[in-house]
Write an enzyme that holds these catalytic residues in place. Structure first.
Site, mmCIF file in Angstrom:
data_model
loop_
_atom_site.group_PDB
_atom_site.id
_atom_site.type_symbol
_atom_site.label_atom_id
_atom_site.label_comp_id
_atom_site.label_asym_id
_atom_site.label_seq_id
_atom_site.Cartn_x
_atom_site.Cartn_y
_atom_site.Cartn_z
ATOM 1 C CE LYS A 129 -4.394 1.074 0.060
ATOM 2 N NZ LYS A 129 -5.559 0.338 -0.455
ATOM 3 C CG ASP A 169 -7.271 3.382 -0.876
ATOM 4 O OD1 ASP A 169 -7.782 2.259 -0.820
ATOM 5 O OD2 ASP A 169 -7.309 4.168 0.089
HETATM 6 P P1 NDP Z 1 -12.811 7.846 -2.644
HETATM 7 O O1 NDP Z 1 -11.773 8.868 -2.397
HETATM 8 O O2 NDP Z 1 -13.339 7.664 -4.014
HETATM 9 O O3 NDP Z 1 -14.060 8.099 -1.674
HETATM 10 C C1 NDP Z 1 -13.918 8.113 -0.286
HETATM 11 C C2 NDP Z 1 -15.253 8.500 0.330
HETATM 12 O O4 NDP Z 1 -15.160 8.328 1.734
HETATM 13 C C3 NDP Z 1 -15.611 9.959 0.090
HETATM 14 O O5 NDP Z 1 -16.999 10.094 0.068
HETATM 15 C C4 NDP Z 1 -14.990 10.635 1.317
HETATM 16 O O6 NDP Z 1 -15.595 11.873 1.674
HETATM 17 C C5 NDP Z 1 -15.263 9.609 2.385
HETATM 18 N N1 NDP Z 1 -14.214 9.714 3.421
HETATM 19 C C6 NDP Z 1 -12.878 9.569 3.256
HETATM 20 N N2 NDP Z 1 -12.226 9.781 4.399
HETATM 21 C C7 NDP Z 1 -13.169 10.059 5.302
HETATM 22 C C8 NDP Z 1 -13.136 10.363 6.666
HETATM 23 N N3 NDP Z 1 -11.957 10.440 7.345
HETATM 24 N N4 NDP Z 1 -14.318 10.568 7.303
HETATM 25 C C9 NDP Z 1 -15.491 10.495 6.618
HETATM 26 N N5 NDP Z 1 -15.585 10.208 5.311
HETATM 27 C C10 NDP Z 1 -14.448 10.004 4.670
HETATM 28 O O7 NDP Z 1 -12.197 6.468 -2.087
HETATM 29 P P2 NDP Z 1 -12.676 4.973 -2.390
HETATM 30 O O8 NDP Z 1 -14.140 4.936 -2.601
HETATM 31 O O9 NDP Z 1 -11.775 4.433 -3.432
HETATM 32 O O10 NDP Z 1 -12.289 4.235 -1.024
HETATM 33 C C11 NDP Z 1 -13.216 4.093 0.067
HETATM 34 C C12 NDP Z 1 -12.767 2.952 0.958
HETATM 35 O O11 NDP Z 1 -12.717 1.722 0.216
HETATM 36 C C13 NDP Z 1 -11.373 3.106 1.590
HETATM 37 O O12 NDP Z 1 -11.374 2.501 2.869
HETATM 38 C C14 NDP Z 1 -10.500 2.292 0.647
HETATM 39 O O13 NDP Z 1 -9.304 1.856 1.288
HETATM 40 C C15 NDP Z 1 -11.427 1.134 0.347
HETATM 41 N N6 NDP Z 1 -11.119 0.369 -0.858
HETATM 42 C C16 NDP Z 1 -11.045 0.989 -2.089
HETATM 43 C C17 NDP Z 1 -10.789 0.237 -3.222
HETATM 44 C C18 NDP Z 1 -10.824 0.836 -4.578
HETATM 45 O O14 NDP Z 1 -10.765 0.071 -5.546
HETATM 46 N N7 NDP Z 1 -10.954 2.137 -4.738
HETATM 47 C C19 NDP Z 1 -10.479 -1.209 -3.123
HETATM 48 C C20 NDP Z 1 -10.685 -1.777 -1.800
HETATM 49 C C21 NDP Z 1 -10.952 -0.992 -0.724
HETATM 50 P P3 NDP Z 1 -14.803 13.258 1.397
HETATM 51 O O15 NDP Z 1 -14.872 13.454 -0.079
HETATM 52 O O16 NDP Z 1 -15.560 14.251 2.184
HETATM 53 O O17 NDP Z 1 -13.402 13.046 1.906
#
Ligand code: NDP
Length: 449
Positions: A129, A169
């Site tokens: 990562k 991510d």
């Molecule tokens: P994005 O950046 O596309 O979206 C993240 C979302 O989560 C946004 O809506 C963001 O809101 C919110 N968010 C992030 N940090 C916080 C926080 N500290 N508190 C509240 N809301 C938060 O990321 P992904 O959708 O790609 O990833 C989401 C999760 O899925 C993560 O845990 C990631 O590790 C996991 N994941 C992702 C994969 C992928 O293929 N993308 C694969 C496997 C797991 P805001 O815009 O306000 O920050």
């Protein structure tokens, strides 16, 4: 969480000592160790040659300075990370996260989880990562590009399709992958498609990669529901987040007849009882890159906006946390159980705290841990690597079919392993044990390295 086996206690104590203050990493290690005591009892040889100690120590950790110039001409400095945890099963594989909260402990927790997740997919990929404490929010297109180019100017020397293959991510989507791939290509003079995944469809990407984590999470929950004769049809679902994973989780749930009534970002959540309008959500988040409050403004007659509230207060049948780590705590879990939740599937990595997981399990709620439930993203990245290696590209239907099959296999692997170790229905134990065994067997075969 169950107590640790007496052989594992000193190993965990050493992890705490060597990695002081890295709380998320401690949490992730403890969760896995608490599941594998029974495996060590059955196969004491898996603990030989300090195998578990080696598993808890990354093979390499790279930390570097990322200098870049903002639109005002000022020099900005961020910190870049790549933690390569384990390459017993294949080249390092795992996403890059750009978020101000990023630090070494968070990247280590994610890399550790990734190792077992990747093993569970059954595909030839090791675990890693990376990321940076860079905050993309409010940055212009040119600032994002300059940051990505500077980040890759250092990281490129550690990557390669047989060495280490990053993906996206939080804060890293196709746009950022594009800028990093462009810089890699420019520095190395090689169009090495297999060095990054999550690429665009016209420049080496795979169909379904963008949708894969969300779709895969829904396929996994669908399999869990099936064990109780249930499905998504007519179910009320709450999905946290509104990024890549959340959006495609919502899309697949809607296709399967479920009604997603709430989603969020880090400022608050929206509730719309008749169901979230996905086209509008995509327009706001993917095209305009605005806040979730805009959604509520545009749908003011039917949707409510709750700033800073707890999305888990919204009563639902199924909950899918898809935002970030430790976003669903014990209090939230109790509320969901009181409101009659039947299944929880982690789309994000480690979104539920250990006490929340325990509450769900004690209440007999179907619980899918992230390392199994969200493995569809990395599995489809491995499919992207396969297509790059063979200079081929598959149709959407074919790729989605492969993803569905992989998720069914991951589900069955977790369920069967939990059963074999006397914990039927415990997907946490099943995922940890099945992932551990696959990595441990490869590490034993490769010797002490
Ligand atoms: P994005 O950046 O596309 O979206 C993240 C979302 O989560 C946004 O809506 C963001 O809101 C919110 N968010 C992030 N940090 C916080 C926080 N500290 N508190 C509240 N809301 C938060 O990321 P992904 O959708 O790609 O990833 C989401 C999760 O899925 C993560 O845990 C990631 O590790 C996991 N994941 C992702 C994969 C992928 O293929 N993308 C694969 C496997 C797991 P805001 O815009 O306000 O920050």
């Amino acid at each position: 969480m169950s107590p640790l086996d007496e052989k594992l206690e000193p190993i965990y104590a050493e992890v705490l000592r060597r990695n002081a203050g890295e709380l998320e990493f401690h949490q992730a290690v403890r969760e896995v160790l608490s599941s594998i005591g029974l495996v060590i009892a059955k196969h004491p040889d898996y603990a030989d040659q300090a195998l578990i100690e080696r598993l808890c120590e990354p093979e390499r950790q790279i930390i570097f300075r990322v200098p870049w110039i903002d639109d005002k001409g000022q020099v900005q400095i961020n910190r870049g990370f790549r933690v390569c945890f384990n390459s017993a099963l294949g080249p390092y594989k795992g996403g890059l996260r750009f978020h101000p909260s990023v630090n070494l402990g968070i990247i280590k927790f994610l890399g550790f989880e990734q190792t077992f997740k990747n093993a569970l997919t059954g595909m030839p990929i090791g675990g890693a990562k990376g990321g940076s404490d860079f905050d993309p929010k409010g940055r212009s297109e040119m600032e994002i590009m300059r940051f990505c180019q500077s980040f890759m100017t250092e990281l490129y020397r550690h990557l390669g399709e047989y060495t280490d293959v990053p993906a996206g991510d939080i804060g890293v989507g196709q746009r950022e992958i594009g800028y990093m791939f462009g810089q890699y290509k420019r520095i190395t003079n090689r169009y090495e498609s297999g060095v990054l995944t999550g690429k665009g469809l016209t420049w080496g990407g795979s169909q379904v990669r963008k949708e894969a984590t969300g779709y895969g999470a829904v396929f996994f929950v669908e399999q869990m529901l099936k064990t109780r004769g249930l499905d998504f049809e007519g179910k009320k679902v709450v999905v946290s987040g509104s990024g890549n994973v959340a959006i495609y989780t919502i899309e697949k749930i809607q296709e399967l007849g479920g009604r997603v009534i709430a989603c969020s970002d880090s400022d608050g959540y929206v509730v719309e009882e008749s169901g979230i309008d996905l086209d509008l959500l995509k327009e706001i988040k993917e095209v305009r890159r605005e806040r979730i409050s805009t959604y509520a403004k545009l749908r003011k007659d039917t949707a409510d906006y709750v700033p800073k509230g707890r999305i888990w207060d919204v009563p639902c049948d199924i909950a899918m946390p898809c935002a970030t780590q430790n976003e669903l705590n014990g209090g939230d879990a109790r509320k969901l159980v009181q409101n009659g939740v039947i299944a929880v599937g982690e789309g994000a990595n480690m979104p539920c705290t250990p006490d929340a997981v325990q509450i769900f399990q004690e209440a007999n709620v179907l619980f899918g841990p992230g390392k199994a439930t969200n493995a569809g993203g990395v599995a489809t990245s491995a499919l992207e690597m396969q297509q790059n290696a063979s200079r081929d590209s598959w149709t959407f239907e074919e790729t989605e079919q492969r993803l569905a099959t992989i998720m069914r296999q991951i589900h069955d692997r977790c369920a069967e392993t939990a059963e074999e170790y006397g914990m039927p229905g415990n997907y946490v134990a099943g995922a940890n044990i099945a992932g551990f065994i696959r990595v441990a067997e490869a590490m034993r075969a490769l010797g002490v390295i």
